[in-house]
Design a protein around this motif. Structure first.
Motif, PDB file in Angstrom:
ATOM      1  N   VAL A  83      65.313  90.920  94.675  1.00 43.73           N
ATOM      2  CA  VAL A  83      65.277  91.565  93.354  1.00 43.73           C
ATOM      3  C   VAL A  83      66.688  91.826  92.810  1.00 43.73           C
ATOM      4  N   ASP A  84      67.591  92.310  93.683  1.00 46.81           N
ATOM      5  CA  ASP A  84      68.943  92.628  93.197  1.00 46.81           C
ATOM      6  C   ASP A  84      69.723  91.380  92.786  1.00 46.81           C
ATOM      7  N   GLU A  85      69.438  90.235  93.446  1.00 46.15           N
ATOM      8  CA  GLU A  85      70.121  88.986  93.059  1.00 46.15           C
ATOM      9  C   GLU A  85      69.778  88.646  91.612  1.00 46.15           C
ATOM     10  N   GLY A 144      73.083 101.488  88.814  1.00 44.79           N
ATOM     11  CA  GLY A 144      72.237 102.602  89.283  1.00 44.79           C
ATOM     12  C   GLY A 144      71.632 102.293  90.631  1.00 44.79           C
ATOM     13  N   LYS A 145      70.315 102.501  90.752  1.00 46.73           N
ATOM     14  CA  LYS A 145      69.665 102.319  92.052  1.00 46.73           C
ATOM     15  C   LYS A 145      69.737 100.875  92.507  1.00 46.73           C
ATOM     16  N   ARG A 146      69.818 100.683  93.833  1.00 51.74           N
ATOM     17  CA  ARG A 146      69.862  99.322  94.368  1.00 51.74           C
ATOM     18  C   ARG A 146      69.015  99.249  95.624  1.00 51.74           C
ATOM     19  N   LEU A 147      68.797  97.999  96.091  1.00 52.04           N
ATOM     20  CA  LEU A 147      67.963  97.823  97.282  1.00 52.04           C
ATOM     21  C   LEU A 147      68.747  98.127  98.557  1.00 52.04           C
ATOM     22  N   HIS A 148      68.019  98.537  99.561  1.00 55.78           N
ATOM     23  CA  HIS A 148      68.550  98.706 100.910  1.00 55.78           C
ATOM     24  C   HIS A 148      67.572  97.945 101.804  1.00 55.78           C
ATOM     25  N   LEU A 149      68.029  96.804 102.331  1.00 52.54           N
ATOM     26  CA  LEU A 149      67.109  95.977 103.122  1.00 52.54           C
ATOM     27  C   LEU A 149      67.115  96.422 104.579  1.00 52.54           C
ATOM     28  N   ASP A 208      58.412  85.889 128.370  1.00 51.66           N
ATOM     29  CA  ASP A 208      56.960  85.849 128.086  1.00 51.66           C
ATOM     30  C   ASP A 208      56.663  85.685 126.593  1.00 51.66           C
ATOM     31  N   ILE A 209      57.691  85.850 125.766  1.00 47.97           N
ATOM     32  CA  ILE A 209      57.436  85.815 124.315  1.00 47.97           C
ATOM     33  C   ILE A 209      57.130  84.379 123.875  1.00 47.97           C
ATOM     34  N   GLU A 210      55.978  84.219 123.210  1.00 43.14           N
ATOM     35  CA  GLU A 210      55.572  82.880 122.744  1.00 43.14           C
ATOM     36  C   GLU A 210      56.064  82.615 121.332  1.00 43.14           C
ATOM     37  N   SER A 211      56.174  83.681 120.557  1.00 42.28           N
ATOM     38  CA  SER A 211      56.583  83.506 119.166  1.00 42.28           C
ATOM     39  C   SER A 211      57.051  84.859 118.621  1.00 42.28           C
ATOM     40  N   SER A 212      57.557  84.855 117.407  1.00 40.80           N
ATOM     41  CA  SER A 212      58.016  86.116 116.809  1.00 40.80           C
ATOM     42  C   SER A 212      58.166  85.909 115.303  1.00 40.80           C
ATOM     43  N   TRP A 213      58.304  87.006 114.588  1.00 38.74           N
ATOM     44  CA  TRP A 213      58.695  86.889 113.180  1.00 38.74           C
ATOM     45  C   TRP A 213      59.564  88.085 112.813  1.00 38.74           C
ATOM     46  N   ALA A 214      60.393  87.868 111.783  1.00 35.15           N
ATOM     47  CA  ALA A 214      61.299  88.926 111.333  1.00 35.15           C
ATOM     48  C   ALA A 214      61.244  88.983 109.809  1.00 35.15           C
ATOM     49  N   GLY A 215      61.031  90.175 109.274  1.00 35.46           N
ATOM     50  CA  GLY A 215      60.916  90.317 107.817  1.00 35.46           C
ATOM     51  C   GLY A 215      61.826  91.413 107.295  1.00 35.46           C
ATOM     52  N   LEU A 216      62.001  91.416 105.979  1.00 37.01           N
ATOM     53  CA  LEU A 216      62.878  92.411 105.347  1.00 37.01           C
ATOM     54  C   LEU A 216      62.078  93.362 104.472  1.00 37.01           C
ATOM     55  N   ARG A 217      62.297  94.652 104.679  1.00 36.84           N
ATOM     56  CA  ARG A 217      61.673  95.641 103.791  1.00 36.84           C
ATOM     57  C   ARG A 217      62.612  95.840 102.591  1.00 36.84           C
ATOM     58  N   PRO A 218      62.133  95.557 101.379  1.00 33.91           N
ATOM     59  CA  PRO A 218      62.999  95.782 100.211  1.00 33.91           C
ATOM     60  C   PRO A 218      62.889  97.246  99.773  1.00 33.91           C
ATOM     61  N   LEU A 219      63.649  98.131 100.423  1.00 32.88           N
ATOM     62  CA  LEU A 219      63.527  99.566 100.126  1.00 32.88           C
ATOM     63  C   LEU A 219      64.593  99.989  99.113  1.00 32.88           C
ATOM     64  N   ILE A 220      64.427 101.177  98.565  1.00 34.57           N
ATOM     65  CA  ILE A 220      65.383 101.667  97.573  1.00 34.57           C
ATOM     66  C   ILE A 220      66.425 102.528  98.300  1.00 34.57           C
ATOM     67  N   HIS A 221      67.703 102.208  98.086  1.00 32.81           N
ATOM     68  CA  HIS A 221      68.783 102.899  98.808  1.00 32.81           C
ATOM     69  C   HIS A 221      68.838 104.387  98.448  1.00 32.81           C
ATOM     70  N   GLU A 222      69.003 105.215  99.467  1.00 33.15           N
ATOM     71  CA  GLU A 222      69.245 106.647  99.234  1.00 33.15           C
ATOM     72  C   GLU A 222      70.431 107.034 100.099  1.00 33.15           C
ATOM     73  N   ASP A 223      71.463 107.612  99.471  1.00 37.41           N
ATOM     74  CA  ASP A 223      72.686 107.954 100.216  1.00 37.41           C
ATOM     75  C   ASP A 223      72.369 108.831 101.416  1.00 37.41           C
ATOM     76  N   GLY A 224      72.987 108.503 102.548  1.00 37.44           N
ATOM     77  CA  GLY A 224      72.896 109.364 103.731  1.00 37.44           C
ATOM     78  C   GLY A 224      71.626 109.196 104.539  1.00 37.44           C
ATOM     79  N   LYS A 225      70.684 108.334 104.105  1.00 39.55           N
ATOM     80  CA  LYS A 225      69.438 108.180 104.867  1.00 39.55           C
ATOM     81  C   LYS A 225      69.482 106.940 105.741  1.00 39.55           C
ATOM     82  N   SER A 226      68.921 107.054 106.960  1.00 38.37           N
ATOM     83  CA  SER A 226      68.884 105.908 107.873  1.00 38.37           C
ATOM     84  C   SER A 226      67.733 104.985 107.473  1.00 38.37           C
ATOM     85  N   ALA A 227      67.696 103.779 108.107  1.00 38.16           N
ATOM     86  CA  ALA A 227      66.660 102.788 107.785  1.00 38.16           C
ATOM     87  C   ALA A 227      65.258 103.408 107.844  1.00 38.16           C
TER      88      ALA A 227
END
Ligand code: FAD
Length: 546
Positions: free
Chosen positions: A234-236, A246-251, A332-351
Motif C-alpha cells: 500500500v505504501d509503495e 502521516g500514518k504509514r505501514l509497519h510490516l 522434520d519440516i516438510e514445508s513452510s510459508w511466511a507472510g507479512l502483516r500490513p499493520l499501521i505503525h505506532e511509535d514505541g510499539k513492538s510487532a
C-alpha cells in the motif's frame, strides 16, 4: 459473459482498456476481492487488477483461521473482537464447506498465560462479544480433562484448560471464491496485471496505468475512483501517488512450518503459550500438522518473503517445550510459508503490540487506500470502503445497499455443515473403490465444494492404477477453465495448497502436470522448463533454511 479462464485473458484486457469504470481496485488479496464483490453487487461498474496471482500476498500465508482473535482481548481491542468475532458465523454461512467449525483447545498453566479464572472470564467475554450460540460457548476443563483432550501436553505444566469455538479455512481458496463471485456480478478481473502508475485529470485520479505481465504490454484503465487494497504494498502505491504522509505501514513477518501429522499427532487444533509470552497454534490438516506463527518487524523484499533457520528453530523449540515427547527437529519440516502483516505503525510499539485494526487513507488526489485488518473481517472492511466510495463520488446515483452477507460463495454451495458432511460421504463412497482415501474426499469437498462433481465428471471412469493423477489432472482442468490458473505455482500453491499440505504429491506428478499446462497454455519447451525450475526452487526454499 466472459468466463474466468486463462483463454479469456485477451478479451478481459480488451474490455479493461476500452471501457470506463466506476471503480478500479488494485490488489487481488482478500481485501481487494471483498471490495470488488461488494461494489459489483451494489451495481458499481468494477474492475480489479492483481500484479501476481490472486492471493499471492498475505492472503495465502495466514494461519488460515476465521477467528475472533482471542489475544486481541488482552490488548483491550473490544471493537475489533466484536466485529471479527461476529463475522465468523456470517462467513461460515456463506461457504460452509470452506469455513469449517473447529474447536480450539487452550491449555492453561501456572507459569504462562492468564491463568484459569482470567481465561474463563476472557473467553466468556469473547463468546458474548461474538454472539456465539450457547451450545458452542467455551467450556472450562480440569487438568485431567485437558490431558484427555491432548495427551501429548507436558503433564506437570498443565493446570487445566478450555475448549472454545473457532473456524478454519483456506485463505487462498476463500479469496478465489470471492473473486469468482465478484466476476459473476459483472466485475472485470485480471491477474498478472501490475499498476505501475496513476492517471490524472487535472489534479484528480482518473485511472491507472497497467503492465500486463503475460504479454508485456501496457494499457490504461479509466475509472472514476481508484481503491488500493495492495496489502503490504500500500505504501509503495501511496508513494507513486505522492501521498505517503502521516500514518504509514509497519510490516511484521509471520512464519508457519508444516510437519507430517505422524510427527506431531495433535488430536485437534491447540493454541498454547510459549516462554516469551506469545501464543502459537498447532493445527492438524489432512496428513499434516502446521504450527505458527512468529511476529517480527520486517523491512526486506516484499515479493520474496522466506522462512529463516531462526524462525524455524523458534517454532520447533516451542513445540518441543509444550509437547516434550515429540522431539521435533528442523529436518522434520516438510514445508513452510511466511507472510507479512500490513499493520499501521505506532511509535514505541513492538510487532506483537501493534493493532490489527484496519485503516483507510484518502489522498488529496482521491486515492483511497485500505490496510491492516484481518482475513476474517474482509466483508466489513469492504462495506466501509464501498460506503465511502459511494458517499464521496456517486452521491447523485442510487445503489443497492451492501448485501454480501447474503451472497453465497462457490456458486452452488451448501446450506449447512450437515449437507457438507453428507456430500463428502457420497464423494468418499465414489472414490474409495479406486484406492483414494477419505482424506482425499475431504480435501476435494473443502477445496471445491459442489464443484467436486464437475471434477469427478471430467475424470469420467476412474482407473485404480491411475486414480491419483487422473484426479489431479481433472483439478487442473477445472482450475484453468474456472479459476484463472496461469502458472504451475498458481495451481500447486494457491488453488490446491499441495505445496504445503501434500508436497510429496507434487514430487510424484510435477512433470505430468507441467506437460498438461504446456498444452493448455501453448508453452514451448523452454517456458515449461522455466516453470519447473521455478517450482523446484520454491520447493527447496520452503524446507531448506538459512
Ligand atoms: P494481500 O493479501 O497482501 O493482498 C494485496 C495484493 O495486492 C497482493 O496480492 C499483491 O500482489 C497486490 N498488489 C500489490 N501491489 C500491486 C500493484 N502495484 N498492482 C496490482 N496488484 C498489486 N487473519 C485472519 O483473519 N485469520 C488468521 O488466521 C490470520 N493469520 C495471519 C497470519 C499471518 C502470519 C499473517 C501475516 C496475517 C494473518 N492474518 C489473519 C491477517 C490476514 O492474513 C491479512 O489481514 C489479509 O490477508 C490481508 O489481505 P490484503 O488483501 O489486504 O493483502
Amino acid at each position: 459473459m466472459i468466463s474466468f479462464s486463462y483463454n479469456e485473458r485477451p478479451a478481459i484486457v480488451r474490455k479493461l482498456s476500452t471501457e470506463k469504470y466506476d471503480l478500479v481496485v488494485i490488489g487481488g488479496g482478500i481485501t481487494g476481492a471483498g471490495i470488488a464483490l461488494d461494489a459489483a453487487s451494489r451495481g458499481l461498474k468494477t474492475a480489479l487488477v492483481e500484479k501476481n496471482d490472486f492471493a499471492f500476498g498475505t492472503s495465502s500465508r495466514s494461519t488460515k483461521l476465521i477467528h475472533g482473535g482471542l489475544r486481541y482481548l488482552k490488548q483491550l481491542e473490544f471493537g475489533l473482537v466484536k466485529e471479527v468475532g461476529s463475522e465468523r458465523a456470517v462467513v461460515h454461512h456463506l461457504a460452509p464447506h470452506l469455513v469449517v467449525p473447529e474447536k480450539m483447545l487452550l491449555p492453561l498453566s501456572d507459569k504462562k498465560g492468564l491463568g484459569y479464572w482470567l481465561t474463563s472470564i476472557g473467553l466468556k467475554i469473547y463468546d458474548w462479544l461474538a454472539g456465539v450460540k450457547p451450545e458452542d460457548q467455551r467450556k472450562m476443563l480440569t487438568k485431567l480433562q485437558t490431558l484427555k483432550y491432548e495427551p501429548l501436553l507436558k503433564k506437570d505444566d498443565v493446570k487445566g484448560g478450555a475448549i472454545y469455538a473457532e473456524y478454519r479455512t483456506d485463505d487462498a481458496r476463500l479469496t478465489i471464491e470471492i473473486i469468482k463471485a465478484a466476476v459473476s456480478y459483472g466485475a472485470t478481473v485480471l491477474s498478472y496485471a501490475e499498476v505501475s502508475d496513476f492517471i490524472y485529470n487535472e489534479d484528480f485520479l482518473s485511472g491507472v496505468q497497467v503492465k500486463d505481465q503475460v504479454s508485456g504490454e501496457q494499457f490504461i484503465i479509466q475509472s472514476n475512483v481508484v481503491v488500493s487494497a495492495a496489502g503490504p504494498w500500500v505504501d509503495e502505491l501511496r508513494e507513486i501517488n505522492k501521498s505517503k504522509t502521516g500514518k504509514r505501514l509497519h510490516l511484521t513477518k509471520g512464519v508457519h512450518i508444516v510437519v507430517s501429522h505422524i510427527k506431531l499427532p495433535v488430536r485437534q487444533a491447540i493454541y498454547f503459550d510459549v516462554d516469551d509470552g506469545r501464543m502459537i497454534f498447532a493445527i492438524p490438516r489432512g496428513r499434516t500438522t502446521y504450527i505458527g506463527t512468529t511476529d517480527t518487524t520486517y523491512d526486506g523484499d516484499k515479493d520474496h518473503v522466506i522462512t529463516t533457520l531462526k524462525d524455524a528453530q523458534y517454532l520447533v523449540a516451542a513445540v518441543n517445550t509444550t509437547f516434550p515427547s515429540v522431539n521435533l527437529t528442523v529436518a522434520d519440516i516438510e514445508s513452510s510459508w511466511a507472510g507479512l502483516r500490513p499493520l499501521i505503525h505506532e511509535d514505541g510499539k513492538s510487532a506483537s503490540e501493534l493493532s490489527r485494526k484496519d485503516e483507510i487513507f484518502e489522498s488529496p488526489t482521491g486515492l483511497i487506500s485500505i490496510a491492516g485488518g484481518k482475513l476474517t473481517g474482509y466483508r466489513k472492511m469492504a462495506e466501509r470502503v464501498v460506503n465511502l466510495v459511494i458517499k464521496k463520488h456517486f452521491n447523485n446515483r442510487s445503489f443497492n445497499s451492501c448485501q454480501t452477507d447474503q451472497i453465497k460463495l462457490a456458486s452452488n454451495t451448501f446450506a449447512s455443515v450437515k449437507q457438507v458432511k453428507k456430500f463428502a460421504h457420497s464423494v468418499c463412497e465414489k472414490i474409495k473403490p479406486f484406492g483414494l482415501s477419505e482424506l482425499t474426499a475431504q480435501y476435494l469437498v473443502e477445496n471445491y465444494g459442489k464443484h467436486t462433481e464437475d471434477i469427478l465428471r471430467y475424470v469420467g471412469k476412474l482407473d485404480a492404477s491411475e486414480a491419483e493423477i487422473s484426479l489431479l489432472k481433472a483439478e487442473l482442468w477445472y482450475c484453468v477453465h474456472h479459476e484463472m490458473v496461469c502458472t504451475l505455482q498458481d495451481f500447486f500453491v494457491r488453488r490446491t495448497g499441495l505445496i504445503y499440505f501434500d508436497v510429496h504429491k507434487i514430487w510424484r506428478w510435477r512433470e505430468v502436470i507441467a506437460n498438461e499446462c504446456k498444452t493448455y497454455f501453448s508453452w514451448d519447451d523452454s517456458r515449461t522448463s522455466k516453470e519447473l525450475n521455478e517450482l523446484d526452487m520454491l520447493l527447496h526454499t520452503l524446507r531448506n533454511f538459512k
